[in-house]
Design an enzyme around this catalytic site. Structure first.
Site, PDB file in Angstrom:
ATOM      1  N   LYS A 299       0.812  -1.224   0.000  1.00 42.08           N
ATOM      2  CA  LYS A 299       0.000   0.000   0.000  1.00 42.08           C
ATOM      3  C   LYS A 299       0.850   1.281   0.000  1.00 42.08           C
ATOM      4  O   LYS A 299       0.460   2.276  -0.584  1.00 42.08           O
ATOM      5  CB  LYS A 299      -0.960   0.012   1.200  1.00 42.08           C
ATOM      6  CG  LYS A 299      -2.074  -1.020   1.092  1.00 42.08           C
ATOM      7  CD  LYS A 299      -3.034  -0.942   2.262  1.00 42.08           C
ATOM      8  CE  LYS A 299      -3.995  -2.118   2.243  1.00 42.08           C
ATOM      9  NZ  LYS A 299      -4.954  -2.106   3.331  1.00 42.08           N
ATOM     10  N   ASN A 320      -4.859   1.899  -1.331  1.00 40.47           N
ATOM     11  CA  ASN A 320      -5.325   0.508  -1.492  1.00 40.47           C
ATOM     12  C   ASN A 320      -6.079   0.298  -2.800  1.00 40.47           C
ATOM     13  O   ASN A 320      -6.612  -0.781  -3.047  1.00 40.47           O
ATOM     14  CB  ASN A 320      -6.191   0.071  -0.298  1.00 40.47           C
ATOM     15  CG  ASN A 320      -7.616   0.592  -0.406  1.00 40.47           C
ATOM     16  OD1 ASN A 320      -7.853   1.661  -0.971  1.00 40.47           O
ATOM     17  ND2 ASN A 320      -8.573  -0.150   0.120  1.00 40.47           N
ATOM     18  N   ASP A 335     -10.095   2.099   2.410  1.00 41.89           N
ATOM     19  CA  ASP A 335     -10.140   1.431   3.729  1.00 41.89           C
ATOM     20  C   ASP A 335     -10.839   2.335   4.745  1.00 41.89           C
ATOM     21  O   ASP A 335     -11.690   1.888   5.507  1.00 41.89           O
ATOM     22  CB  ASP A 335      -8.716   1.137   4.230  1.00 41.89           C
ATOM     23  CG  ASP A 335      -8.132  -0.129   3.616  1.00 41.89           C
ATOM     24  OD1 ASP A 335      -8.910  -1.000   3.189  1.00 41.89           O
ATOM     25  OD2 ASP A 335      -6.890  -0.235   3.557  1.00 41.89           O
ATOM     26  N   ALA A 362      -1.026  -0.117  15.106  1.00 43.78           N
ATOM     27  CA  ALA A 362      -0.615   1.146  14.467  1.00 43.78           C
ATOM     28  C   ALA A 362      -0.046   0.870  13.075  1.00 43.78           C
ATOM     29  O   ALA A 362       0.789   1.604  12.584  1.00 43.78           O
ATOM     30  CB  ALA A 362       0.419   1.855  15.343  1.00 43.78           C
ATOM     31  N   THR A 386       4.790  -1.976  19.106  1.00 42.38           N
ATOM     32  CA  THR A 386       5.957  -1.097  18.902  1.00 42.38           C
ATOM     33  C   THR A 386       5.512   0.320  19.236  1.00 42.38           C
ATOM     34  O   THR A 386       4.743   0.941  18.488  1.00 42.38           O
ATOM     35  CB  THR A 386       6.430  -1.192  17.431  1.00 42.38           C
ATOM     36  OG1 THR A 386       6.566  -2.564  17.105  1.00 42.38           O
ATOM     37  CG2 THR A 386       7.726  -0.463  17.194  1.00 42.38           C
ATOM     38  N   LEU A 387       6.003   0.809  20.355  1.00 39.61           N
ATOM     39  CA  LEU A 387       5.488   2.085  20.875  1.00 39.61           C
ATOM     40  C   LEU A 387       5.752   3.241  19.917  1.00 39.61           C
ATOM     41  O   LEU A 387       4.921   4.141  19.761  1.00 39.61           O
ATOM     42  CB  LEU A 387       6.118   2.349  22.248  1.00 39.61           C
ATOM     43  CG  LEU A 387       5.412   3.408  23.088  1.00 39.61           C
ATOM     44  CD1 LEU A 387       3.962   3.003  23.371  1.00 39.61           C
ATOM     45  CD2 LEU A 387       6.146   3.613  24.412  1.00 39.61           C
ATOM     46  N   TYR A 463     -11.445 -10.435   9.334  1.00 33.26           N
ATOM     47  CA  TYR A 463     -12.670 -11.097   8.867  1.00 33.26           C
ATOM     48  C   TYR A 463     -12.488 -12.610   8.692  1.00 33.26           C
ATOM     49  O   TYR A 463     -13.430 -13.324   8.376  1.00 33.26           O
ATOM     50  CB  TYR A 463     -13.189 -10.458   7.569  1.00 33.26           C
ATOM     51  CG  TYR A 463     -12.158 -10.367   6.466  1.00 33.26           C
ATOM     52  CD1 TYR A 463     -11.985 -11.401   5.570  1.00 33.26           C
ATOM     53  CD2 TYR A 463     -11.349  -9.245   6.341  1.00 33.26           C
ATOM     54  CE1 TYR A 463     -11.034 -11.322   4.569  1.00 33.26           C
ATOM     55  CE2 TYR A 463     -10.392  -9.149   5.349  1.00 33.26           C
ATOM     56  CZ  TYR A 463     -10.239 -10.196   4.467  1.00 33.26           C
ATOM     57  OH  TYR A 463      -9.285 -10.125   3.481  1.00 33.26           O
ATOM     58  N   GLY A 484     -14.668  -7.817  10.583  1.00 29.57           N
ATOM     59  CA  GLY A 484     -14.223  -6.973   9.471  1.00 29.57           C
ATOM     60  C   GLY A 484     -14.908  -7.210   8.131  1.00 29.57           C
ATOM     61  O   GLY A 484     -14.563  -6.547   7.146  1.00 29.57           O
TER      62      GLY A 484
END
Ligand code: NAP
Length: 508
Positions: A299, A320, A335, A362, A386-387, A463, A484
């Protein structure tokens, strides 16, 4: 040009097993290929009666190991087996094999003569299970020595570029008296778009998971004929598709192709598996694909390659949907809009103002969802393993962020009006037999540490399966839940409109 025929390759252990598979798909196929090499020893001696049992034109094939088959008993034994299968030809052609597959280097004149006498065609084949074959036109011309022979070239591509070369080289081939194809999942376009390759036939097989020839990248005849409308594809068919990697399973072809069928459009939507977006884009341009859905992990690369992009694509940094127009390629993101429509339909809310929302994850999908939540005026906190990714995304929209673990349970409780799960954890995690969902564990439930109270609205954008372990846990305490599928459907309907200019009503 003659239409390519649909052939089912039968790779059962017994003749009866092969007949059962054939009967399952009979109404979708024009001919069958009996793979004698897949039969048990005692069944191999009985193959002479198979054409009468099958009641359909049949190809006799005894494939060696080196060509991707299961026959390992040597050429002398193979010659005897061919002789037994071709012996005692009947004047009634329906009782004989209609075709026999002899490899390029298998030239036994007595067998060839027997085939010619009884009116069988020889498929003169070359296989390369390791490497691509190039210079197709020259090789096809060299292979075919008489009008009773159909030259066949099949190879295993390394990349989509090898499949593209096949399509380009096939433009130089004249009639439909040849078979050229790329094997494996990368080669799927060469099976569905057989008409473009001017092929005599395309091979299909039973969809059962224990099929011995699944490495060849066949699809089953029913999917080919019903979903992809193989028998309607011609030189005027508009081609669309979906690209991604590994793209092992996708629900998008069923949605888009149904839309074309309902609207009676001469269009087809195919999977285009590609390791890089560049390969997929080059393939699309070479074979005239007019628009593509783009999925993991392409993407971001797609966004960079477009001539024009919508504002949402710039902000989300992901594209997308790509569409070819007169003045170049356009990039869209459906999306976020698909998610918005699904969320509004599910919750009945027109705005998220006053709601505290948790976005779990994220990644690419979370970026589209954060964009949608901001437009709907929601207040959110982004939780991610992953912060750094959580903080970068949160910064764009003025949202909070937190790590994804038991240490964040209090923060998650604060943002629990609506919990939107966007990680891939829980994906393809199927329930045990007789159960609606798999039990939640630390490995399959991204918020395993959070006890639902029942007031939470929970949206999981995964989904497959329909109920992830996390969603099952939420359902168990009567939370309002949604998976989804509706998001997937709505983003696809919008893509359909961008591709065709017509509204989608494939569900009618
Ligand atoms: P992505 O860009 O690869 O992001 C994956 C996300 O999942 C990241 O936040 C990643 O965290 C997290 N993650 C992955 N494995 C994890 C683990 N073991 N523990 C905790 N977090 C983990 O993928 P994407 O494009 O966002 O897609 C994510 C999911 O959404 C997929 O299942 C996809 O099928 C689904 N999806 C559905 C729709 C729809 O229409 N319904 C649309 C798009 C996507 P890190 O940042 O720490 O790696």
């Amino acid at each position: 040009m003659d239409r390519p025929k649909v052939c089912i390759t039968l790779a059962g252990k017994s003749l009866q097993e092969d007949i059962d598979i054939l009967n399952k798909y009979r109404k979708f196929v024009n001919l069958a290929e009996l793979r004698v090499d897949c039969l048990k020893d005692e069944e191999r001696t009985l193959v002479r009666k198979f054409p009468q049992m099958a009641k359909i034109p049949t190809i006799l094939t005894i494939r060696r190991n080196v060509d991707g088959g299961q026959f390992s008993e040597g050429e002398a034994n193979r010659t005897i087996l061919f002789a037994k299968a071709l012996a005692f030809g009947s004047d009634d052609k329906t009782k004989n094999f209609a075709y026999v597959d002899f490899e390029e280097d298998f030239r036994v004149s007595s067998l060839q003569d027997a085939a010619f006498v009884y009116g069988m065609k020889i498929i003169r084949s070359v296989h390369n299970m390791e490497n691509p074959i190039t210079n197709i036109k020259q090789k096809i011309e060299n292979l075919s020595t008489s009008e009773y022979e159909i030259p066949k070239i099949a190879f295993m591509p390394h990349t989509l570029a090898d499949v593209q070369r096949l399509f380009e080289e096939a433009q130089e081939l004249k009639d439909s008296n040849h078979i050229v194809l790329a094997m494996g999942p990368l080669g799927l376009p060469s099976r569905i778009l057989s008409y473009r390759l001017k092929n005599y036939l395309t091979f299909t097989s039973d969809s059962s998971p224990d099929s011995k020839i699944s490495n060849l990248g066949h699809i089953d005849p029913e999917t080919l004929v019903k979903t992809y409308r193989f028998n309607d594809i011609d030189e005027n068919t508009s081609v669309y598709g979906i690209t991604g990697w590994p793209l092992t399973a996708t629900g998008s072809p069923a949605i888009h192709n149904k839309g074309y069928e309902v609207k009676n459009m001469n269009s087809v939507y195919i999977p285009v598996r590609a390791e890089t977006f560049d390969e997929a884009f080059s393939f699309a341009k070479a074979i005239g694909i007019k628009g593509m859905s783009v999925t993991i992990p392409h993407k971001e690369s797609a966004r960079i390659k477009m001539d024009h992009t919508e504002n949402s694509v710039k902000t989300i940094e992901a594209c997308n949907t790509i569409v070819q127009k007169r003045d170049g390629w356009y990039g869209y993101n459906t999306d976020w809009s698909g998610f918005t429509r699904a969320l509004i339909g599910f919750t009945g809310l027109k705005t998220l103002s006053g709601k505290n929302i948790a976005i779990i994850g994220a990644g690419g999908a979370a970026k589209a969802i954060a964009y949608a939540v901001k437009l709907l005026k929601g207040k959110a906190c982004i939780f991610n393993r992953t912060l750094k990714r959580a903080s970068s995304l949160a910064k764009i929209y003025g949202f909070k962020y937190a790590s994804l673990g038991p240490e964040s349970v209090k923060e998650l409780r604060k943002y629990s009006d609506i919990i939107i799960q966007t990680t891939s954890k829980g994906m393809n995690c199927y329930p045990p037999k007789g159960k609606e969902f798999a039990p939640s564990t630390e490995d399959n439930d991204p918020i395993y540490f959070y006890p639902f109270k029942g007031h939470e609205i929970v949206f999981d954008i995964v989904y497959e399966p329909q109920t992830t372990p996390m969603l099952g846990r939420a359902k168990g305490v009567n939370c309002k839940t949604c998976n989804g599928q509706t998001m997937l459907d709505y983003q696809a309907y919008e893509q359909f409109e961008l591709f065709t200019g017509a509204s989608y009503n494939g569900t009618n």
